[in-house]
Write an enzyme that holds these catalytic residues in place. Structure first.
Site, PDB file in Angstrom:
ATOM      1  N   ASP A   1      11.622 -10.563   5.720  1.00 45.97           N
ATOM      2  CA  ASP A   1      10.970 -10.175   4.466  1.00 45.97           C
ATOM      3  C   ASP A   1      11.873  -9.148   3.786  1.00 45.97           C
ATOM      4  OD1 ASP A   1       9.481  -9.052   2.457  1.00 45.97           O
ATOM      5  OD2 ASP A   1       7.650  -8.813   3.634  1.00 45.97           O
TER       6      ASP A   1
ATOM      7  N   TYR B   1       4.889  -4.073   6.757  1.00 43.80           N
ATOM      8  CA  TYR B   1       4.077  -4.372   5.576  1.00 43.80           C
ATOM      9  C   TYR B   1       4.611  -5.651   4.930  1.00 43.80           C
ATOM     10  CZ  TYR B   1       1.941  -4.404   1.036  1.00 43.80           C
ATOM     11  OH  TYR B   1       1.240  -4.820  -0.067  1.00 43.80           O
TER      12      TYR B   1
ATOM     13  N   TYR C   1      -5.366  -0.092  -5.102  1.00 39.92           N
ATOM     14  CA  TYR C   1      -5.973   0.748  -4.059  1.00 39.92           C
ATOM     15  C   TYR C   1      -6.787   1.879  -4.684  1.00 39.92           C
ATOM     16  CZ  TYR C   1      -2.217  -1.770  -1.844  1.00 39.92           C
ATOM     17  OH  TYR C   1      -1.375  -2.773  -1.446  1.00 39.92           O
TER      18      TYR C   1
ATOM     19  N   LYS D   1      10.278  -8.473  -5.739  1.00 44.51           N
ATOM     20  CA  LYS D   1      10.403  -7.153  -6.361  1.00 44.51           C
ATOM     21  C   LYS D   1      11.546  -7.049  -7.392  1.00 44.51           C
ATOM     22  CE  LYS D   1       7.337  -4.349  -3.844  1.00 44.51           C
ATOM     23  NZ  LYS D   1       6.884  -4.434  -2.468  1.00 44.51           N
TER      24      LYS D   1
HETATM   25  C1  LIG Z   1       5.827  -5.336  -1.946  1.00 47.43           C
HETATM   26  C2  LIG Z   1       6.070  -6.096  -0.717  1.00 47.43           C
HETATM   27  C3  LIG Z   1       5.408  -7.310  -0.459  1.00 47.43           C
HETATM   28  C4  LIG Z   1       4.361  -7.881  -1.401  1.00 47.43           C
HETATM   29  O1  LIG Z   1       4.871  -8.207  -2.668  1.00 47.43           O
HETATM   30  P1  LIG Z   1       3.865  -8.307  -3.922  1.00 47.43           P
HETATM   31  O2  LIG Z   1       4.759  -8.759  -5.036  1.00 47.43           O
HETATM   32  O3  LIG Z   1       3.289  -6.947  -4.120  1.00 47.43           O
HETATM   33  O4  LIG Z   1       2.828  -9.307  -3.571  1.00 47.43           O
HETATM   34  C5  LIG Z   1       5.718  -7.972   0.714  1.00 47.43           C
HETATM   35  N1  LIG Z   1       6.621  -7.490   1.586  1.00 47.43           N
HETATM   36  C6  LIG Z   1       7.289  -6.334   1.364  1.00 47.43           C
HETATM   37  C7  LIG Z   1       8.294  -5.864   2.364  1.00 47.43           C
HETATM   38  C8  LIG Z   1       7.016  -5.582   0.229  1.00 47.43           C
HETATM   39  O5  LIG Z   1       7.658  -4.432   0.027  1.00 47.43           O
END
Ligand SMILES: *Cc1c(COP(=O)(O)O)cnc(C)c1O
Length: 432
Positions: A250, A149, A21, A279
Site C-alpha cells: 500500500d 492503516y 472523524y 493520494k
Molecule cells: C489515505 C490512505 C488510504 C485510504 O485512501 P483514501 O483515498 O482516503 O480512501 C489507504 N492506505 C494508506 C496507506 C493511506 O495513507
C-alpha cells in the site's frame, strides 16, 4: 448578495455537514478556506496559513498550479466523463502508461480506482480471486501488520490495526484477518533479525488460509507515523514467495517521492505482486487511485472460474482525474523532486530538532519529506490546532503525533517558519 462559494455559510456547515472523524453534536473548531495558492491556504478572515499537510499527502506541487489547472480545463472542454465499460480514452491509457513506467518493474496491469480505500478493496479482491483461480480455495484471509492503516471502507478497515486503530468499533462485523506486530527496528537502527519471527511463525502456521500479506512499505502512516527497516520488507517478500502468499504494497501515502524514493518499496528493492497508489497521484486535484498487479496475477485471475476481475466502479477511469494525474506525474518527473525532498528532509531535521528537548515529547523523526513529533500522550488537538492557526501555519495533529508532510515546492524560508512555529505552538500548549 454575497457569493456562497467564496463566503462559506458556516452555520449551515455546522448543522448539516459531516467532516472527517467528527461529531454532529459537538463539532470541533473548523476554519473556512476561500482559496489556496502555492503553499498557502487563505482563510475567510483574510489570514494566510503555510500548509504543512499537503491536504493529507496529496498537494505535492502546491495549490492552484497553472499546469494542472490548464490540464483540467482542457479536458473538461473535451470530455469530463464517460463510462469505462466498453469504452476507453486517452487520459486513462496515458495514465496507465505512466504508472507502468514509474512503478517497480513487473507491475504491468493497471486498475484505475476512485479512491485509496477502493484501491485497497480492489487489491484484496484481486488476491482472493487469484488464490481461488489457483485452486487454493482455503486462502480467504489477509495477513496485516499492527499499526497499519489502509483506509476506511469495510475490507480496508479489516486490515487496519485491530486494537489501536479507529476501526475497532466495527470489529464484530469485519472479516477476521491475521495480524503480526509491526517491525520494531527503526529505519536507521541496526537490523534485528528477531523482527521477522512473528511473521515467520504466522506464515508457517496459517499460510494455507492466507491469500496475501498487505503492508505499507517502510512508512506506517495514519496508524502511527513509524519508519521501519527495509530489511523487514526484503525478508517479508521472500517469506511470501516461500509460502505462496501474495504481497500487497500500500503505497498510497508513500508513493510519488514522499518518503525519499519514488516508491518506498525501492528502499528494499522489492517488487510486490499488487501495489496501491493514490493520494498524490493527481497532485491533490481530485480523488483518484490505482491498483497495479503483475502479469501473473492478472493472467491467473482472468483464467479463473469468473473469467474476469469482478469490480467496476461507475467513475472508473474518470477522464478529468486521469488527465490531471498525467499532468501531475509529468510535473513530478520533470522536476528535480529528489533534490526537493532531500532539501525538505534536512530542513525538517533541523527545524524540528528543538522539540526533542520539550517535556512530553517522546520522539522526533524525519524520513524524506515527512516530519514527526511524537508525544507521550495523545495530542490536545482542541488547543494545539488553534495555536498553529494563530501562528500562521496549518498542521493537523492525530493521536500522539504532531506531523507534517509539506508540498515539495515549499521554499526554505517557509520551511523554517513552519517548523519553528510548530515547536513554538507545541511549547505554548505544553507549558500551560
Ligand atoms: C489515505 C490512505 C488510504 C485510504 O485512501 P483514501 O483515498 O482516503 O480512501 C489507504 N492506505 C494508506 C496507506 C493511506 O495513507
Amino acid at each position: 448578495m454575497s457569493n456562497p462559494f467564496v463566503q462559506p455559510d458556516l452555520d449551515y456547515d455546522r448543522e448539516h455537514v459531516w467532516h472527517p472523524y467528527s461529531s454532529m453534536t459537538e463539532p470541533g473548531r473548523i476554519w473556512p478556506v476561500v482559496s489556496a495558492s502555492g503553499v498557502r491556504l487563505k482563510l475567510q478572515d483574510g489570514r494566510e496559513l503555510i500548509d504543512g499537510m499537503s491536504s493529507w499527502w496529496c498537494a505535492i506541487h502546491g495549490y492552484n498550479h497553472p499546469t494542472l489547472n490548464a490540464a483540467l480545463v482542457e479536458q473538461a472542454e473535451r470530455m469530463s466523463h464517460v463510462m469505462f465499460g466498453g469504452l476507453t480514452h486517452g487520459p486513462a491509457i496515458e495514465l496507465a502508461r505512466r504508472l507502468v513506467a514509474l512503478t517497480p518493474d513487473g507491475l504491468d496491469k493497471v486498475f484505475i480506482a476512485d479512491s485509496g480505500s477502493v484501491s485497497v478493496e480492489v487489491a484484496i479482491k484481486m488476491a482472493i480471486q487469484y488464490q481461488q483461480a489457483k485452486g487454493e480455495t482455503g486462502r480467504t484471509r489477509l495477513l496485516a501488520l499492527e499499526r497499519g492503516y489502509h483506509g476506511d471502507t469495510l475490507g480496508a478497515m479489516s486490515v487496519c490495526d485491530p486494537r489501536r486503530g479507529m476501526h475497532h468499533l466495527f470489529s464484530g462485523i469485519l472479516p477476521q484477518q491475521f495480524f503480526v506486530p509491526e517491525p520494531a527496528t527503526r529505519f536507521d537502527q541496526p537490523w534485528n533479525p528477531e523482527d521477522m519471527t512473528p511473521l515467520k511463525r504466522c506464515l508457517e502456521d496459517n499460510h494455507q488460509q492466507i491469500a496475501a500479506l498487505i503492508l505499507e512499505p517502510i512508512v506506517q502512516g495514519a496508524g502511527g507515523m513509524r519508519f521501519y527497516h527495509p530489511e523487514y520488507l526484503r525478508q517479508a517478500r521472500a517469506l511470501c514467495d516461500q509460502y505462496g502468499v501474495l504481497l500487497i504494497a500500500d503505497e498510497i501515502a508513500t508513493g510519488f517521492g514522499r518518503a525519499g524514493k519514488l516508491f518506498a518499496c525501492e528502499y528494499a528493492d522489492v517488487v510486490p505482486d499488487i501495489m496501491c497508489v493514490g493520494k498524490a497521484i493527481t497532485g491533490g486535484y481530485m480523488s483518484l487511485a490505482a491498483t497495479l498487479a503483475t502479469a501473473e496475477v492478472a493472467e491467473v485471475i482472468s483464467q479463473g472460474e469468473a473469467g474476469c476481475f469482478m469490480h467496476g466502479p461507475t467513475f472508473m477511469g474518470n477522464p478529468l482525474a486521469c488527465r490531471v494525474a498525467c499532468a501531475s506525474l509529468d510535473l513530478l518527473m520533470e522536476s528535480d523532486w529528489q533534490a526537493h525532498v532531500t532539501r525538505i528532509e534536512a530542513a525538517l531535521q533541523k527545524g524540528l530538532a528543538p522539540a526533542r528537548g520539550l517535556k512530553g515529547v517522546a520522539d522526533v523523526r524525519v524520513l524524506g519529506a515527512i516530519g514527526v513529533i511524537e508525544l507521550e500522550q495523545p495530542v490536545d488537538t482542541a488547543r494545539l490546532q488553534p495555536a498553529c492557526v494563530d501562528r500562521g501555519i496549518w498542521v493537523r495533529p492525530f493521536a500522539n503525533n504532531f506531523y507534517v508532510m509539506p508540498p515539495f515546492v515549499m521554499g526554505d524560508g517557509d520551511l523554517a517558519y513552519l517548523t519553528s512555529n510548530m515547536v513554538g505552538a507545541l511549547e505554548s500548549t505544553l507549558a500551560v
